[in-house]
Design an enzyme around this catalytic site. Structure first.
Site, PDB file in Angstrom:
ATOM      1  N   ASP A  35       1.460  -1.037  -0.163  1.00 55.21           N
ATOM      2  CA  ASP A  35      -0.205  -0.202   0.052  1.00 55.21           C
ATOM      3  C   ASP A  35       1.322   1.025  -0.143  1.00 55.21           C
ATOM      4  OD1 ASP A  35      -2.093   1.905   0.440  1.00 55.21           O
ATOM      5  OD2 ASP A  35      -2.985   0.659   1.911  1.00 55.21           O
ATOM      6  N   ASP A  36       0.934   2.297  -1.037  1.00 56.02           N
ATOM      7  CA  ASP A  36       1.277   3.031  -0.989  1.00 56.02           C
ATOM      8  C   ASP A  36       3.137   2.830  -1.333  1.00 56.02           C
ATOM      9  OD1 ASP A  36      -1.243   4.308  -0.732  1.00 56.02           O
ATOM     10  OD2 ASP A  36      -0.286   5.737   0.552  1.00 56.02           O
ATOM     11  N   CYS A  75      -6.070   4.643  -3.245  1.00 57.57           N
ATOM     12  CA  CYS A  75      -6.435   2.878  -2.676  1.00 57.57           C
ATOM     13  C   CYS A  75      -7.279   1.623  -3.474  1.00 57.57           C
ATOM     14  CB  CYS A  75      -6.797   2.663  -1.551  1.00 57.57           C
ATOM     15  SG  CYS A  75      -5.253   3.269  -0.140  1.00 57.57           S
ATOM     16  N   ARG A 103      -7.819  -1.106  -6.371  1.00 53.29           N
ATOM     17  CA  ARG A 103      -7.948  -2.554  -6.014  1.00 53.29           C
ATOM     18  C   ARG A 103      -9.239  -2.858  -6.751  1.00 53.29           C
ATOM     19  NH1 ARG A 103      -4.941  -3.379  -0.966  1.00 53.29           N
ATOM     20  NH2 ARG A 103      -4.070  -0.851  -0.791  1.00 53.29           N
ATOM     21  N   LYS A 148      -5.569  -6.220   3.484  1.00 48.21           N
ATOM     22  CA  LYS A 148      -6.157  -4.588   3.427  1.00 48.21           C
ATOM     23  C   LYS A 148      -7.213  -5.151   2.717  1.00 48.21           C
ATOM     24  CE  LYS A 148      -6.892   0.081   1.832  1.00 48.21           C
ATOM     25  NZ  LYS A 148      -5.526   1.626   2.049  1.00 48.21           N
ATOM     26  N   HIS A 174     -10.837  -3.107   2.038  1.00 53.64           N
ATOM     27  CA  HIS A 174     -10.863  -1.514   1.148  1.00 53.64           C
ATOM     28  C   HIS A 174     -12.086  -1.717  -0.040  1.00 53.64           C
ATOM     29  CE1 HIS A 174      -8.781   2.799   1.455  1.00 53.64           C
ATOM     30  NE2 HIS A 174     -10.446   2.591   2.040  1.00 53.64           N
ATOM     31  N   SER A 185      -7.943   1.376   5.571  1.00 55.41           N
ATOM     32  CA  SER A 185      -6.643   2.216   5.233  1.00 55.41           C
ATOM     33  C   SER A 185      -6.322   2.575   7.010  1.00 55.41           C
ATOM     34  CB  SER A 185      -6.708   3.444   5.009  1.00 55.41           C
ATOM     35  OG  SER A 185      -6.352   3.388   3.079  1.00 55.41           O
ATOM     36  N   HIS A 188       2.105   2.006   3.647  1.00 54.76           N
ATOM     37  CA  HIS A 188       0.740   3.348   4.124  1.00 54.76           C
ATOM     38  C   HIS A 188       0.701   4.299   5.142  1.00 54.76           C
ATOM     39  CE1 HIS A 188      -3.634   5.724   4.258  1.00 54.76           C
ATOM     40  NE2 HIS A 188      -3.508   5.542   3.558  1.00 54.76           N
ATOM     41  N   ASP A 241      -0.165  -0.880  -4.688  1.00 54.53           N
ATOM     42  CA  ASP A 241      -1.906  -0.615  -4.977  1.00 54.53           C
ATOM     43  C   ASP A 241      -1.646   0.685  -6.110  1.00 54.53           C
ATOM     44  OD1 ASP A 241      -0.534   1.064  -2.940  1.00 54.53           O
ATOM     45  OD2 ASP A 241      -3.093   1.084  -2.145  1.00 54.53           O
ATOM     46  N   ASN A 242      -0.272   1.830  -6.290  1.00 56.11           N
ATOM     47  CA  ASN A 242      -0.345   3.180  -6.044  1.00 56.11           C
ATOM     48  C   ASN A 242       0.913   3.794  -5.606  1.00 56.11           C
ATOM     49  OD1 ASN A 242      -2.670   3.785  -4.139  1.00 56.11           O
ATOM     50  ND2 ASN A 242      -1.480   4.495  -3.978  1.00 56.11           N
ATOM     51  N   LYS A 253       1.528   9.463  -5.240  1.00 54.52           N
ATOM     52  CA  LYS A 253       0.185   9.297  -4.982  1.00 54.52           C
ATOM     53  C   LYS A 253      -0.994  10.450  -5.228  1.00 54.52           C
ATOM     54  CE  LYS A 253      -2.914   7.703  -1.068  1.00 54.52           C
ATOM     55  NZ  LYS A 253      -3.108   6.494  -0.462  1.00 54.52           N
TER      56      LYS A 253
END
Length: 462
Positions: free
Chosen positions: A38-39, A78, A82, A131, A133, A156, A210, A262-263, A283
């Site tokens: 994540d991130d 996010c 996904r 996660k 989300h 998150s 994240h 994810d990004n 992001k």
């Protein structure tokens, strides 16, 4: 009877009995392990250029598999990213343009088909750890989207009411995030152990890096990039534990392992937000730093080691790729935006199609085709605690092959190319329509009672 005749008779009896005994057969279908961060930034891994973070296990995946250098997420935030990953569809087709919150009453519709549902129909045991989300109400949770089991934080880790869910139930309301990566790793190893002879899908979706970021005591102070680097090195340890378990069970030659994010990095968080490396922004923006993510895949004996794929590929491509690998039919009743990557993975081939529409939420901002990228004018953003300031710009045109950092605007010197790209972008947007309205992920609270008291007191003072 001679001894040799006795041996022959006993041999016949032994093999006759052996053929009648029940035997366990391993499935010919491959296991799939998808590790999602994540991130994570493009510049946060050793195999993507980081020198202050050590990632030997992730780097091993690059050495023994394939590294994608132009791999794009479906979104720079996010939830939409996904949704695109799991369904192979542009999140805008689902109305998922923003991030779901603990107070959201919406989520990804049950009518959407995830790759977990495709694999489950083929006999896979499917599990997600980490996660989700995509909605925390029961009807939106993983067990209603093709997964047999779920353990993790449903949104998150900076949101209110961080909890661990187990399937549909609350497992713990007191989450010590210093041990989240370790907890997810332990749950993942147990899932692999419990799968037995069944083919399995493990979707390990880390909450880290994240913010707020945490590392377990064993990893605190272990990197040269502060706490953020410690977090990445613990994720790398987790990857190593997964690979070790697969080797221990003799599954490496029958398991596709994928690692991605994810990004891009949340740059406004400064030293807690990661690095985009040579890429521009991060992001929440549709420059490459927000959407291009470090991605690796390995499968011993199937994917030739040490490959580097430099052309465009996307997170949505995994859906049709998994369908092809397991011999499942791609759904024909809906648009699937991803493209099968099996020829890229196994035949040193190329992906079909080289176009991509960039969205931030419901706002279409850029388009890529054959290595060229055009960006619509942007009014700029002054910045906030949660989002980095970015200066306004006019129409931009980049050649990503020679300028992945998007530093040279070629719009003025290439008017014909600019016009062609603008036409192609508008046509791609038109073909994507009609789109549903954006899902409502939260609504403001009614604070009129506070406003009433404020006005009352002001009148009293006067």
């Amino acid at each position: 009877m001679k001894k040799s005749s006795l041996i022959f008779c006993f041999s016949l009896l032994f093999f006759a009995c052996k053929e009648t005994l029940p035997t366990e057969q391993k499935s010919e279908l491959p296991n799939i392990v998808f590790i999602f961060t994540d991130d994570l930034g493009y510049g946060d891994l050793g195999c993507f250029g980081a020198t202050d973070i050590t990632t030997p296990h992730i780097d091993r995946m690059a050495k023994e598999g394939i590294k994608f250098t132009s791999f794009l997420s479906a979104s720079p935030v996010c939830s939409p990213s996904r949704a695109g990953l799991l369904t192979g569809r542009m999140p805008q087709r689902m109305g998922i343009n923003s991030v779901f919150f603990p107070e959201s009453f919406t989520g990804m519709d049950q009518e959407e088909i995830t790759f977990a549902e495709i694999l489950k129909e083929k006999g896979y045991r499917t599990g997600i750890v980490g996660k989700w989300h995509l909605g925390h109400m029961e009807k939106f949770l993983p067990l209603n989207q093709g997964f047999d089991s779920y353990y993790g934080i449903p949104y998150s880790n900076d949101m209110e009411s961080v909890v661990y869910l187990k399937d549909f139930e609350l497992d713990s309301i007191q989450v010590n995030q210093r041990f989240t990566t370790k907890t997810y790793t332990e749950k993942s190893l147990q899932f692999i152990e419990d799968a037995g002879e069944n083919p399995f899908l493990l979707y390990l979706a880390h909450n880290m890096p994240h913010v707020p970021i945490y590392a377990s005591p064993e990893f605190e102070g272990s990197s040269k990039r502060g706490l953020y680097g410690d977090v990445i090195q613990e994720i790398d340890w987790s990857v190593g534990e997964i690979l070790r378990k697969l080797e221990e069970k003799g599954l490496m030659e029958n398991t596709l392992v994928i690692f991605s994010s994810d990004n891009g990095p949340w740059l406004v968080m400064e030293d807690h937000g990661g690095s985009a490396g040579p890429l521009r922004e991060g992001k929440q923006y549709t420059f490459e730093g927000g959407v291009r993510v470090p991605t690796l895949a390995m499968w011993k004996g199937k994917i030739a080691p040490g490959q580097v794929y430099e052309d465009l590929a996307t997170q949505m491509d995994w859906f049709p790729t998994f369908c092809k690998i397991v011999g499942a039919e791609i759904p024909q009743d809906r648009a699937i935006d991803g493209r099968d990557l099996s020829t890229v993975l196994f035949e040193n081939g190329t992906r079909e199609g080289n176009e991509f529409l960039y969205y931030m939420g419901a706002d279409q901002r850029a388009y890529q085709e054959e290595g060229w990228k055009v960006k619509r004018p942007f009014v700029g953003y002054q910045g906030s605690p949660g989002m980095k300031a970015v200066a306004p710009h006019d129409t931009l045109l980049f050649n990503l092959k020679s300028d992945p950092g998007e530093t040279q605007n070629l719009a003025r010197e290439n008017p014909e190319k600019l016009a062609q790209m603008m036409r192609a972008m508008d046509l791609a947007v038109q073909q994507l329509r009609p789109l549903p309205e954006s899902k409502i992920v939260r609504s403001p609270s009614d604070n009129s009672h506070y406003e009433y008291l404020k006005q009352k007191r002001q009148k009293g003072e006067n």
